[in-house]
Write an enzyme that holds these catalytic residues in place. Structure first.
Site, PDB file in Angstrom:
ATOM      1  N   TYR A   1       0.868  -1.191   0.000  1.00  0.00           N
ATOM      2  CA  TYR A   1       0.000   0.000   0.000  1.00  0.00           C
ATOM      3  C   TYR A   1       0.904   1.241   0.000  1.00  0.00           C
ATOM      4  O   TYR A   1       1.268   1.746   1.066  1.00  0.00           O
ATOM      5  CB  TYR A   1      -0.913   0.010   1.221  1.00  0.00           C
ATOM      6  CG  TYR A   1      -1.807  -1.207   1.330  1.00  0.00           C
ATOM      7  CD1 TYR A   1      -2.913  -1.361   0.504  1.00  0.00           C
ATOM      8  CD2 TYR A   1      -1.542  -2.201   2.276  1.00  0.00           C
ATOM      9  CE1 TYR A   1      -3.738  -2.477   0.606  1.00  0.00           C
ATOM     10  CE2 TYR A   1      -2.367  -3.320   2.391  1.00  0.00           C
ATOM     11  CZ  TYR A   1      -3.460  -3.446   1.550  1.00  0.00           C
ATOM     12  OH  TYR A   1      -4.278  -4.554   1.656  1.00  0.00           O
TER      13      TYR A   1
ATOM     14  N   TRP B   1      -3.704   6.499   3.192  1.00  0.00           N
ATOM     15  CA  TRP B   1      -5.134   6.269   3.413  1.00  0.00           C
ATOM     16  C   TRP B   1      -5.576   7.096   4.623  1.00  0.00           C
ATOM     17  O   TRP B   1      -4.883   7.139   5.647  1.00  0.00           O
ATOM     18  CB  TRP B   1      -5.394   4.790   3.672  1.00  0.00           C
ATOM     19  CG  TRP B   1      -5.617   3.999   2.428  1.00  0.00           C
ATOM     20  CD1 TRP B   1      -6.807   3.525   1.966  1.00  0.00           C
ATOM     21  CD2 TRP B   1      -4.637   3.569   1.468  1.00  0.00           C
ATOM     22  NE1 TRP B   1      -6.629   2.834   0.784  1.00  0.00           N
ATOM     23  CE2 TRP B   1      -5.300   2.843   0.454  1.00  0.00           C
ATOM     24  CE3 TRP B   1      -3.251   3.730   1.361  1.00  0.00           C
ATOM     25  CZ2 TRP B   1      -4.647   2.288  -0.636  1.00  0.00           C
ATOM     26  CZ3 TRP B   1      -2.583   3.176   0.279  1.00  0.00           C
ATOM     27  CH2 TRP B   1      -3.275   2.469  -0.708  1.00  0.00           C
ATOM     28  N   SER B   2      -6.742   7.723   4.525  1.00  0.00           N
ATOM     29  CA  SER B   2      -7.101   8.729   5.525  1.00  0.00           C
ATOM     30  C   SER B   2      -7.345   8.158   6.914  1.00  0.00           C
ATOM     31  O   SER B   2      -6.888   8.729   7.904  1.00  0.00           O
ATOM     32  CB  SER B   2      -8.325   9.524   5.061  1.00  0.00           C
ATOM     33  OG  SER B   2      -9.472   8.713   4.939  1.00  0.00           O
TER      34      SER B   2
ATOM     35  N   ASP C   1      -6.257   5.199   8.031  1.00  0.00           N
ATOM     36  CA  ASP C   1      -4.976   4.645   8.471  1.00  0.00           C
ATOM     37  C   ASP C   1      -4.129   5.728   9.130  1.00  0.00           C
ATOM     38  O   ASP C   1      -3.566   5.526  10.207  1.00  0.00           O
ATOM     39  CB  ASP C   1      -4.201   4.077   7.281  1.00  0.00           C
ATOM     40  CG  ASP C   1      -4.825   2.823   6.703  1.00  0.00           C
ATOM     41  OD1 ASP C   1      -4.217   1.751   6.790  1.00  0.00           O
ATOM     42  OD2 ASP C   1      -5.943   2.924   6.138  1.00  0.00           O
TER      43      ASP C   1
ATOM     44  N   TYR D   1      -0.223   0.586  -7.964  1.00  0.00           N
ATOM     45  CA  TYR D   1      -1.316   0.160  -7.098  1.00  0.00           C
ATOM     46  C   TYR D   1      -2.632   0.344  -7.842  1.00  0.00           C
ATOM     47  O   TYR D   1      -2.835   1.348  -8.535  1.00  0.00           O
ATOM     48  CB  TYR D   1      -1.340   0.989  -5.796  1.00  0.00           C
ATOM     49  CG  TYR D   1      -2.509   0.622  -4.905  1.00  0.00           C
ATOM     50  CD1 TYR D   1      -2.450  -0.472  -4.061  1.00  0.00           C
ATOM     51  CD2 TYR D   1      -3.692   1.363  -4.941  1.00  0.00           C
ATOM     52  CE1 TYR D   1      -3.527  -0.834  -3.270  1.00  0.00           C
ATOM     53  CE2 TYR D   1      -4.778   1.011  -4.151  1.00  0.00           C
ATOM     54  CZ  TYR D   1      -4.694  -0.079  -3.318  1.00  0.00           C
ATOM     55  OH  TYR D   1      -5.763  -0.438  -2.547  1.00  0.00           O
TER      56      TYR D   1
ATOM     57  N   GLY E   1     -14.232   1.167   5.236  1.00  0.00           N
ATOM     58  CA  GLY E   1     -12.961   0.698   5.761  1.00  0.00           C
ATOM     59  C   GLY E   1     -12.889  -0.815   5.848  1.00  0.00           C
ATOM     60  O   GLY E   1     -11.803  -1.376   5.936  1.00  0.00           O
TER      61      GLY E   1
ATOM     62  N   ASP F   1     -13.620  -3.466   3.585  1.00  0.00           N
ATOM     63  CA  ASP F   1     -13.910  -3.495   2.153  1.00  0.00           C
ATOM     64  C   ASP F   1     -14.888  -4.566   1.706  1.00  0.00           C
ATOM     65  O   ASP F   1     -15.829  -4.287   0.971  1.00  0.00           O
ATOM     66  CB  ASP F   1     -12.597  -3.670   1.380  1.00  0.00           C
ATOM     67  CG  ASP F   1     -11.627  -2.534   1.609  1.00  0.00           C
ATOM     68  OD1 ASP F   1     -11.933  -1.635   2.418  1.00  0.00           O
ATOM     69  OD2 ASP F   1     -10.556  -2.542   0.987  1.00  0.00           O
TER      70      ASP F   1
ATOM     71  N   TRP G   1     -11.903  -9.015   5.488  1.00  0.00           N
ATOM     72  CA  TRP G   1     -12.807  -8.513   6.526  1.00  0.00           C
ATOM     73  C   TRP G   1     -13.968  -9.465   6.810  1.00  0.00           C
ATOM     74  O   TRP G   1     -14.972  -9.055   7.402  1.00  0.00           O
ATOM     75  CB  TRP G   1     -13.343  -7.143   6.111  1.00  0.00           C
ATOM     76  CG  TRP G   1     -12.308  -6.073   6.140  1.00  0.00           C
ATOM     77  CD1 TRP G   1     -11.624  -5.551   5.078  1.00  0.00           C
ATOM     78  CD2 TRP G   1     -11.817  -5.368   7.284  1.00  0.00           C
ATOM     79  NE1 TRP G   1     -10.737  -4.586   5.489  1.00  0.00           N
ATOM     80  CE2 TRP G   1     -10.837  -4.448   6.842  1.00  0.00           C
ATOM     81  CE3 TRP G   1     -12.097  -5.432   8.651  1.00  0.00           C
ATOM     82  CZ2 TRP G   1     -10.153  -3.603   7.700  1.00  0.00           C
ATOM     83  CZ3 TRP G   1     -11.422  -4.585   9.511  1.00  0.00           C
ATOM     84  CH2 TRP G   1     -10.460  -3.679   9.044  1.00  0.00           C
TER      85      TRP G   1
ATOM     86  N   GLU H   1      -1.149  -7.199   8.917  1.00  0.00           N
ATOM     87  CA  GLU H   1      -2.346  -6.479   8.499  1.00  0.00           C
ATOM     88  C   GLU H   1      -3.586  -7.007   9.220  1.00  0.00           C
ATOM     89  O   GLU H   1      -4.413  -6.240   9.709  1.00  0.00           O
ATOM     90  CB  GLU H   1      -2.512  -6.606   6.983  1.00  0.00           C
ATOM     91  CG  GLU H   1      -3.645  -5.786   6.410  1.00  0.00           C
ATOM     92  CD  GLU H   1      -3.684  -5.857   4.896  1.00  0.00           C
ATOM     93  OE1 GLU H   1      -4.540  -5.181   4.306  1.00  0.00           O
ATOM     94  OE2 GLU H   1      -2.869  -6.586   4.292  1.00  0.00           O
TER      95      GLU H   1
END
Length: 437
Positions: free
Chosen positions: A36, A40-41, A43, A90, A176, A178, A361, A404
């Site tokens: 990544y 990311w906001s 994160d 990415y 968030g 996904d 997730w 992660e």
């Protein structure tokens, strides 16, 4: 370091700090090296919580870096792209989003065209509380407060698609979480031609097949409509009120009221809006039979069947009624979640058909959602439950490193290595132990 940390905890602190230092680009912290490569906001907001205890000035820079990508309509995009990274390094990268095609987007940086759970105001408040220099911190808050207020206005207007005061997400990525099972039914209703993407472009552990095609189509539909709010209201097929997103929205409103007092602004509008959001959460997302919060498909008006870790998001609200706190605590400790997991908290009801211990997730434990649950139960006085989550979270990273996500049964680490929010939130958890909080 304080003597309240054991030798083992001190080693863990130092290891977490090294991860954050290694993932710093000079202006922002990437979630994981290689995998990544952008910012990311949410994160970065989580990273701020750890940096507040490690490198305070960098924490302020991290938050400011996210907000430089804010659109003129107040939206804080979920990705701020690093222009030094190869454009095809990415997917979905800037070539899919084409943010500069919108007059609301910033012109000096490329971003995505959607948002993420609004945790920035809460991060700013926690930064201020940890600041070694209150006046310097107050000056920083005066600079960013208008941006945080603009973010709230955007969510309250452009994203109240249900008309009841809650925020709707227009894409699973905005949650968030996904590919959470909560999106299966709303996503299945998106019956439009799938798009093709470059071979190998899909991120590791991402959804596969037609689901991912629908994800990409939702982006292109919003993009081709010019990212205008009217498209989301009138045409966009995916609109869901999620309890985690709205729990964070409510916590952010409460944080804004406190920040307003710090910078000399009027706090009352944020307090009043927080009351309205709490009432809407209980009216629209609380399931009295299951005694938990469930996501609502705005397009059908029906609650989604899946119960996920998002159900615990409203625990971030200190004003949540006692009956809701009790129901959520019972669910958390039941065999559906922590009661059957050696390394809680799984991200999906273990007893659900959609549960998958290894699929992104759809079952694994994440440090971010563990932190949300921990912060929520702790502020409601559930000390034993908070200690359970605190201990199991530290046990995960001791065993498998700053991964992660993790298998909730045996603690095996999965996904990216040296993951920034895992390291940052471990620092925050250790700081709470060190300070006796």
């Amino acid at each position: 370091m304080s003597p309240r940390l054991t030798g083992d905890e001190t080693v863990l602190w130092q290891a977490a700090a090294r991860v954050l230092d290694a993932n710093w680009t000079g202006s922002a912290t990437v979630p994981s090296p290689g995998l990544y490569p952008h910012q990311w906001s949410w994160d970065s907001a989580f990273v701020c919580l750890g940096l507040a205890r490690h490198r305070y000035e960098r924490a302020e820079a991290e938050l400011a870096s996210v907000l430089r990508g804010q659109w003129s309509n107040g939206m804080v995009p979920h990705i701020v792209f690093n222009g030094k990274v190869a454009r095809h390094a990415y997917f979905p990268g800037p070539e899919l989003w084409r943010s500069r095609g919108s007059p609301a987007a910033p012109k000096d940086v490329e971003t995505s065209g959607i948002t993420l759970p609004p945790i920035q105001a809460l991060a700013a408040l926690r930064l201020h509380a940890a600041s070694p220099d209150a006046e310097r911190s107050r000056a920083f808050l005066r600079v960013i407060f208008p941006r945080l207020a603009a973010q709230q206005r955007y969510l309250a207007t452009a994203r109240d698609l249900g008309g009841a005061g809650l925020v709707s997400i227009c894409h699973p990525w905005e949650s968030g979480m996904d590919n959470s099972p909560a999106w299966d039914r709303p996503l299945a209703a998106v019956r439009l031609p799938p798009l093709r993407y470059a071979p190998g472009a899909r991120p590791l552990s991402a959804p596969t097949g037609v689901d991912y095609d629908r994800y990409v189509w939702l982006v292109t539909a919003f993009r081709d409509a010019g990212y205008v709010d009217g498209h989301l209201r009138d045409e966009h097929p995916f609109a869901v009120e999620d309890p985690l997103v709205n729990g964070m929205y409510l916590a952010s409103l409460q944080a804004l009221s406190e920040l307003a007092e710090v910078v000399g602004e009027d706090a009352l509008p944020y307090r009043e809006e927080a009351v309205r959001v709490r009432e809407a959460l209980l009216e629209r997302l609380w399931d009295p039979d299951q005694r938990c919060f469930r996501a609502l498909d705005v397009r059908t008006g029906k609650a989604v069947p899946a119960v996920t870790v998002a159900a615990f998001g409203p625990l971030l609200d200190p004003g949540l009624p006692a009956h809701a706190v009790r129901g959520l605590a019972d669910l958390l400790l039941s065999s559906r979640f922590a009661g059957s997991a050696g390394y809680p908290v799984p991200t999906c009801d273990i007893q659900a058909a959609a549960f998958d211990r290894a699929a992104f997730w759809r079952g694994p434990a994440w440090i971010s959602t563990n932190w949300i649950v921990w912060a929520g139960v702790r502020q409601h006085g559930l000390g034993a439950v908070a200690d359970l989550i605190h201990g199991s979270t530290l046990r995960l990273v001791r065993q498998s490193g700053f991964r992660e996500f993790f298998d909730p049964f045996d603690g095996t680490g999965r996904g990216g290595h040296d993951f920034s929010w895992s390291a940052a939130l471990v620092l925050d958890l250790l700081a709470a132990r060190r300070e006796g909080r």
